[in-house]
Design a protein around this motif. Structure first.
Motif, PDB file in Angstrom:
ATOM      1  N   VAL A  19       0.909  -1.169   0.403  1.00 51.51           N
ATOM      2  CA  VAL A  19       0.085  -0.134  -0.051  1.00 51.51           C
ATOM      3  C   VAL A  19       0.919   0.602  -0.257  1.00 51.51           C
ATOM      4  CG1 VAL A  19      -1.725   1.019   1.385  1.00 51.51           C
ATOM      5  CG2 VAL A  19      -1.868  -1.239   1.810  1.00 51.51           C
ATOM      6  N   VAL A  20       0.939   2.054  -1.158  1.00 49.99           N
ATOM      7  CA  VAL A  20       1.446   3.497  -0.991  1.00 49.99           C
ATOM      8  C   VAL A  20       0.525   4.668  -0.727  1.00 49.99           C
ATOM      9  CG1 VAL A  20       2.879   5.362  -2.549  1.00 49.99           C
ATOM     10  CG2 VAL A  20       3.230   2.671  -2.486  1.00 49.99           C
ATOM     11  N   MET A  21       0.432   4.984   0.786  1.00 47.32           N
ATOM     12  CA  MET A  21       0.291   6.185   1.358  1.00 47.32           C
ATOM     13  C   MET A  21       0.476   7.642   1.002  1.00 47.32           C
ATOM     14  SD  MET A  21      -2.417   4.456   4.287  1.00 47.32           S
ATOM     15  CE  MET A  21      -3.848   5.037   3.931  1.00 47.32           C
ATOM     16  N   GLY A  22       0.230   8.730   1.191  1.00 49.39           N
ATOM     17  CA  GLY A  22       0.157  10.113   1.834  1.00 49.39           C
ATOM     18  C   GLY A  22       0.069  11.125   1.409  1.00 49.39           C
ATOM     19  N   ALA A  23       0.144  12.588   1.313  1.00 55.62           N
ATOM     20  CA  ALA A  23      -0.460  13.262   1.227  1.00 55.62           C
ATOM     21  C   ALA A  23      -1.011  13.541  -0.510  1.00 55.62           C
ATOM     22  CB  ALA A  23      -1.041  14.698   2.440  1.00 55.62           C
ATOM     23  N   ASN A  24      -2.042  14.346  -0.342  1.00 51.99           N
ATOM     24  CA  ASN A  24      -2.300  14.970  -1.605  1.00 51.99           C
ATOM     25  C   ASN A  24      -0.866  15.002  -2.775  1.00 51.99           C
ATOM     26  OD1 ASN A  24      -5.587  16.077  -0.981  1.00 51.99           O
ATOM     27  ND2 ASN A  24      -5.167  14.002  -2.283  1.00 51.99           N
ATOM     28  N   GLY A  25      -0.727  15.076  -3.817  1.00 54.44           N
ATOM     29  CA  GLY A  25       0.677  15.984  -4.497  1.00 54.44           C
ATOM     30  C   GLY A  25       2.007  15.218  -3.402  1.00 54.44           C
ATOM     31  N   ALA A  26       1.740  14.152  -2.431  1.00 53.96           N
ATOM     32  CA  ALA A  26       3.154  13.534  -2.144  1.00 53.96           C
ATOM     33  C   ALA A  26       4.334  12.424  -2.467  1.00 53.96           C
ATOM     34  CB  ALA A  26       2.374  12.749  -0.938  1.00 53.96           C
ATOM     35  N   GLY A  27       3.239  13.042  -4.459  1.00 58.73           N
ATOM     36  CA  GLY A  27       3.856  11.725  -5.427  1.00 58.73           C
ATOM     37  C   GLY A  27       3.646  10.331  -5.932  1.00 58.73           C
ATOM     38  N   LYS A  28       2.927   9.959  -5.161  1.00 57.83           N
ATOM     39  CA  LYS A  28       2.192   9.020  -5.264  1.00 57.83           C
ATOM     40  C   LYS A  28       1.912   8.175  -6.777  1.00 57.83           C
ATOM     41  CE  LYS A  28      -1.092   9.680  -2.437  1.00 57.83           C
ATOM     42  NZ  LYS A  28      -1.431  10.838  -2.326  1.00 57.83           N
ATOM     43  N   SER A  29       1.463   9.704  -7.232  1.00 52.97           N
ATOM     44  CA  SER A  29       1.099   8.519  -9.059  1.00 52.97           C
ATOM     45  C   SER A  29       2.617   8.942  -9.798  1.00 52.97           C
ATOM     46  CB  SER A  29       0.245   9.540  -9.504  1.00 52.97           C
ATOM     47  OG  SER A  29      -1.091   9.897  -8.848  1.00 52.97           O
ATOM     48  N   LEU A  30       3.021   9.561  -9.111  1.00 51.66           N
ATOM     49  CA  LEU A  30       4.573  10.176 -10.103  1.00 51.66           C
ATOM     50  C   LEU A  30       5.175   8.511  -9.810  1.00 51.66           C
ATOM     51  CD1 LEU A  30       5.763  13.483  -9.600  1.00 51.66           C
ATOM     52  CD2 LEU A  30       5.257  12.280 -11.679  1.00 51.66           C
ATOM     53  N   LEU A  66      -1.251  -0.286  -4.243  1.00 47.24           N
ATOM     54  CA  LEU A  66      -2.239   0.177  -4.231  1.00 47.24           C
ATOM     55  C   LEU A  66      -2.195   1.153  -3.888  1.00 47.24           C
ATOM     56  CD1 LEU A  66      -5.415  -0.050  -3.719  1.00 47.24           C
ATOM     57  CD2 LEU A  66      -5.192  -1.013  -2.126  1.00 47.24           C
ATOM     58  N   VAL A  67      -2.455   2.775  -4.154  1.00 46.59           N
ATOM     59  CA  VAL A  67      -2.389   3.567  -3.495  1.00 46.59           C
ATOM     60  C   VAL A  67      -4.152   3.794  -3.201  1.00 46.59           C
ATOM     61  CG1 VAL A  67      -2.375   6.258  -4.351  1.00 46.59           C
ATOM     62  CG2 VAL A  67      -0.494   4.956  -5.327  1.00 46.59           C
ATOM     63  N   THR A  68      -3.446   4.153  -2.224  1.00 41.19           N
ATOM     64  CA  THR A  68      -5.198   4.626  -1.221  1.00 41.19           C
ATOM     65  C   THR A  68      -4.627   5.494  -0.009  1.00 41.19           C
ATOM     66  OG1 THR A  68      -7.278   3.767  -0.300  1.00 41.19           O
ATOM     67  CG2 THR A  68      -5.281   2.821   0.470  1.00 41.19           C
ATOM     68  N   HIS A  69      -6.440   6.583  -0.021  1.00 41.40           N
ATOM     69  CA  HIS A  69      -6.365   7.359   1.635  1.00 41.40           C
ATOM     70  C   HIS A  69      -7.163   6.473   1.733  1.00 41.40           C
ATOM     71  CE1 HIS A  69      -4.156  10.523  -0.644  1.00 41.40           C
ATOM     72  NE2 HIS A  69      -4.795  10.449  -1.879  1.00 41.40           N
ATOM     73  N   ASP A  70      -7.188   5.620   1.843  1.00 37.44           N
ATOM     74  CA  ASP A  70      -8.368   4.714   2.999  1.00 37.44           C
ATOM     75  C   ASP A  70      -7.364   4.196   3.968  1.00 37.44           C
ATOM     76  OD1 ASP A  70     -10.707   3.750   4.063  1.00 37.44           O
ATOM     77  OD2 ASP A  70     -11.440   3.017   2.334  1.00 37.44           O
ATOM     78  N   LEU A  71      -7.354   4.430   5.194  1.00 37.54           N
ATOM     79  CA  LEU A  71      -6.881   3.667   6.367  1.00 37.54           C
ATOM     80  C   LEU A  71      -7.679   2.875   6.550  1.00 37.54           C
ATOM     81  CD1 LEU A  71      -4.001   4.249   7.756  1.00 37.54           C
ATOM     82  CD2 LEU A  71      -5.456   5.714   9.934  1.00 37.54           C
ATOM     83  N   GLY A  72      -8.672   1.701   6.352  1.00 38.57           N
ATOM     84  CA  GLY A  72      -9.279   1.184   6.669  1.00 38.57           C
ATOM     85  C   GLY A  72      -9.154   0.310   5.691  1.00 38.57           C
TER      86      GLY A  72
END
Ligand SMILES: Nc1ncnc2c1ncn2[C@@H]1O[C@H](COP(=O)(O)OP(=O)(O)OP(=O)(O)O)[C@@H](O)[C@H]1O
Ligand SMILES: [Mg+2]
Length: 258
Positions: free
Chosen positions: A49-60, A201-207
């Motif tokens: 799982v890849v997490m981090g704030a908007n703009g942290a660089g996940k999609s890049l 998997l990039v997600t903002h959903d901690l659950g």
């Protein structure tokens, strides 16, 4: 900042040759380092799982790992070799904003399979199977571009899975889905893992991260702030950035010092 070249999760990663290795990956644009020296190792058959704030660089980061853009420095190795066409063909990616061809839902699937070299009756069989798994069979003949956002995300995952990839990159695949569709996608991700597919998997959903993840990579300002086995890392975050995230606080500092 701590250095996290790889996960050390005894009993799970040990002994397995990495499927993909990134070392010192950097990517600059407009004078700033958007990805700033990322090292990571993906062990086969696990969900990272890849997490981090908007703009942290996940999609890049996903684009760099999949070889869609080239790093300014550093390397990405697939089974120990530089990424090439064959490596990319063994991978699939579901983008944050899926792009659909101007064709029916079924034709989108058939096209993806044709690109993979799947022919004739086998192509139709796999396309129909993928639609039914994604619960989209009723929409098979609808133009893909008129599907709702959530339906397009489900089709994008079905399209990626139909090609039987070894490594699947998923960029927020459930971001605009209702609970039932989210559950359906999570089941598909679990099924993929059970059949040996490695997933990022990039997600903002901690659950969702807790439900699905084996390993965690937490990005902050283009760097890995923290990484390791997901449950242990979330239970005892070392970096200020991840601690703030887990506690639901804003973290505005640009340094990752703890
Ligand atoms: N090609 C580019 N040129 C310049 N800047 C870019 C480029 N691609 C991305 N960026 C910038 O890099 C940063 C990271 O973008 P990225 O899309 O990876 O973020 P993200 O972590 O996926 O965020 P989100 O959670 O909002 O999807 C952003 O500030 C973005 O504006
Ligand atoms: Mg993104």
């Amino acid at each position: 900042m701590r250095d996290f070249p790889a996960f050390d999760d005894p009993g799970s990663v040990q002994g397995a040759a990495p499927i993909l290795c990134a070392s010192g990956v950097r990517f600059h644009a407009g004078g700033s380092a958007l990805i700033d020296g990322i090292d990571l190792t993906l062990a086969p058959g696990r969900i990272t799982v890849v997490m981090g704030a908007n703009g942290a660089g996940k999609s890049l980061l996903l684009r760099l790992l999949h070889g869609l853009i080239l790093p300014d420095s550093g390397s990405v190795l697939w089974r120990g070799r530089p990424l090439d066409r064959a490596a990319r063909a063994a991978q699939a990616m579901v983008f944050q904003r899926p792009v659909m061809l101007r064709r029916s839902v079924l034709a989108n699937l058939r096209f993806a399979l044709a690109v993979q070299g799947v022919r004739g009756a086998e192509r139709t069989r796999r396309a129909v199977q993928a639609l039914s798994r994604a619960n989209l069979a009723d929409l098979a003949h609808r133009p893909a571009r008129v599907l709702s956002g959530g339906e397009q995300q489900r089709l994008a995952l079905a399209r990626a899975m139909a090609g039987a990839p070894e490594l699947l990159f998923l960029d927020e695949p459930t971001a605009s889905l209702d609970p039932a569709s989210t559950q359906a996608i999570e089941t598909q991700i679990r099924d993929a893992r059970a059949s040996g597919v490695t997933v990022v998997l990039v997600t903002h959903d901690l659950g969702q991260a807790r439900r699905l993840g084996d390993d965690l990579v937490f990005l902050h300002a283009g760097r890995v702030a923290e990484a390791g086995p997901l449950h242990a890392t979330l239970a005892r975050p070392h970096s200020a950035a991840l601690r703030a995230w887990v506690e639901g606080r804003l973290f505005l500092d640009t340094s990752c010092a703890t």
